[in-house]
Design an enzyme around this catalytic site. Structure first.
Site, PDB file in Angstrom:
ATOM      1  CD  GLU A  73      -1.645  -2.438   1.406  1.00  0.00           C
ATOM      2  OE1 GLU A  73      -2.416  -3.383   1.121  1.00  0.00           O
ATOM      3  OE2 GLU A  73      -0.525  -2.611   1.948  1.00  0.00           O
ATOM      4  CD  GLN A  95      -7.724  -6.921  -2.276  1.00  0.00           C
ATOM      5  OE1 GLN A  95      -7.497  -7.704  -1.364  1.00  0.00           O
ATOM      6  NE2 GLN A  95      -7.258  -7.086  -3.503  1.00  0.00           N
ATOM      7  CG  ASP A  98     -10.423  -3.078   7.303  1.00  0.00           C
ATOM      8  OD1 ASP A  98     -11.103  -2.825   6.283  1.00  0.00           O
ATOM      9  OD2 ASP A  98     -10.927  -3.381   8.392  1.00  0.00           O
ATOM     10  CE1 TYR A  99      -6.702  -6.015   4.858  1.00  0.00           C
ATOM     11  CE2 TYR A  99      -6.840  -6.107   2.465  1.00  0.00           C
ATOM     12  CZ  TYR A  99      -7.071  -6.683   3.701  1.00  0.00           C
ATOM     13  OH  TYR A  99      -7.659  -7.908   3.777  1.00  0.00           O
ATOM     14  N   PRO A 102      -0.199   0.970   6.103  1.00  0.00           N
ATOM     15  CG  PRO A 102       0.384  -1.196   5.465  1.00  0.00           C
ATOM     16  CD  PRO A 102      -0.798  -0.344   5.808  1.00  0.00           C
ATOM     17  CG  HIS A 142     -11.531  -8.088   5.446  1.00  0.00           C
ATOM     18  ND1 HIS A 142     -10.897  -8.962   6.285  1.00  0.00           N
ATOM     19  CD2 HIS A 142     -10.886  -8.162   4.260  1.00  0.00           C
ATOM     20  CE1 HIS A 142      -9.912  -9.556   5.633  1.00  0.00           C
ATOM     21  NE2 HIS A 142      -9.872  -9.074   4.407  1.00  0.00           N
TER      22      HIS A 142
END
Length: 350
Positions: A73, A95, A98-99, A102, A142
């Site tokens: 990310e 995506q 939550d991601y 980074p 998620h």
């Protein structure tokens, strides 16, 4: 005026779309209009995205304009900042919201600061798409709603639509904007409005007026809220999925609530918010994200500051609990119509 005329002209061409299809249509329109618009992220190219938002774009525009990125990310956003500085308009997908963590350094230290650091010589005209929110049994990794984190970052705009029509218009406006935009997509309403009653059949967007979307180009302003439901008894300030939950709560309790769909969380349309609260004298703030430090706290502070002498009851907040999103107790965490309805009653009965 010219944009308004274009918007009006396209209304007659509206066709039923899910939010997924509306977002894809927005990307398609902008990629066709501007060769500098490129789309990339994890599984975005060949696969068409985990939610199929970018399906068919690589086939239509080629691998140099719609392509897959590694699982990094920070790298996705970092390269987007560089591309934006050199004149491209990248639309990148994280995506799941939550991601994004980074990539936080690239968002805060690079994208948000570039215009100011260079005294306007460079900008970061990037759009970062992120599916967000719960209601899909995604658990703690998620289901997050991190919008308040981005509103605390000077130099980025934060957007969250509640329906397909708004989603496309706001996405096109985000891509055309010269500032970085965090574009949050509530995935629970990708395929239809959700009123919080998980045990009832899903209503598809094809059966709803806001599922009618023009096929061509149109935009919506990135600083204007919508009066989703006019009312006189209490003002509800909300966005995303919670717009539909709040409408359901008002209907089931019989409270004449005026529901304000913020649409653009930041910059905030404070004028619309203040006008509504001064009219009703009461305010309920609703969001799915964790309560402590949530954007609802900022909204409550602003309402108190600007509407203090008009308030006839304490400001109510309905939010997610201060816990990670649970796997086993999805609907105990999700702020449903029962919790929102109880807050509406407390506000009008105070």
């Amino acid at each position: 005026m010219e944009t308004q005329e274009k918007n009006q002209a396209t209304l007659a061409e509206a066709v039923p779309m899910t939010m997924i299809q509306a977002l894809r249509s927005g990307l398609d329109v902008m990629m066709e209009r501007d060769d500098n618009v490129i789309v990339y992220g994890q599984d975005v190219g060949y696969f068409g995205g985990v939610f199929r938002v970018t399906e068919g774009l690589q086939t239509k525009y080629g691998k140099s304009r719609c392509f897959d990125a590694p699982i990094s990310e920070g790298g996705i956003v970092g390269t987007a900042v560089g591309m934006g500085a050199y004149g491209l308009r990248p639309v990148v997908e994280i995506q799941f919201a939550d991601y994004f963590y980074p990539a936080m350094d690239q968002i805060v230290s690079e994208a948000a600061r570039l215009r100011h650091r260079s005294a306007g010589d460079f900008t970061a005209p990037i759009t970062i798409r992120m599916p967000c929110g719960g209601g899909i049994y995604g658990g703690q990794t998620h289901s997050q709603s991190p919008e308040a984190i981005f509103t605390h970052v000077c130099g980025v705009r934060t957007v969250m639509p509640s329906n397909p029509y708004d989603a496309k218009g706001l996405l096109i406006a985000s891509i055309e904007n010269d500032d970085p935009v965090i574009f949050l997509e509530p995935k629970r309403i990708y395929n239809g409005p959700f009123d919080g009653h998980h045990d009832r059949p899903v209503v598809p967007w094809s059966k709803h007026a806001m599922g009618k979307v023009p096929e061509g180009y149109y935009t919506l302003p990135l600083d204007k809220a919508a009066v989703f439901r006019p009312g006189k008894a209490v003002t509800v300030l909300t966005y995303g999925t919670m717009v539909w939950v709040s409408e359901c709560a008002a209907r089931e309790t019989g409270v004449d609530a005026e529901i304000i769909d913020l649409r653009t969380i930041w910059p905030l349309d404070l004028e619309t918010v203040v006008a509504s609260v001064k009219k009703t004298g009461r305010c309920v703030v609703v969001h799915e994200a964790t309560g402590t430090g949530g954007f609802g706290a900022e909204l409550a502070a602003l309402v108190q500051q600007h509407c203090f002498y008009h308030l006839e009851a304490p400001i109510e907040r309905v939010t997610g609990w201060d816990t990670p999103y649970p796997h086993a107790q999805e609907w105990a965490y999700f702020p449903g119509p029962e919790r929102v309805g109880a807050a509406l009653k407390r506000a009008v009965e105070a």
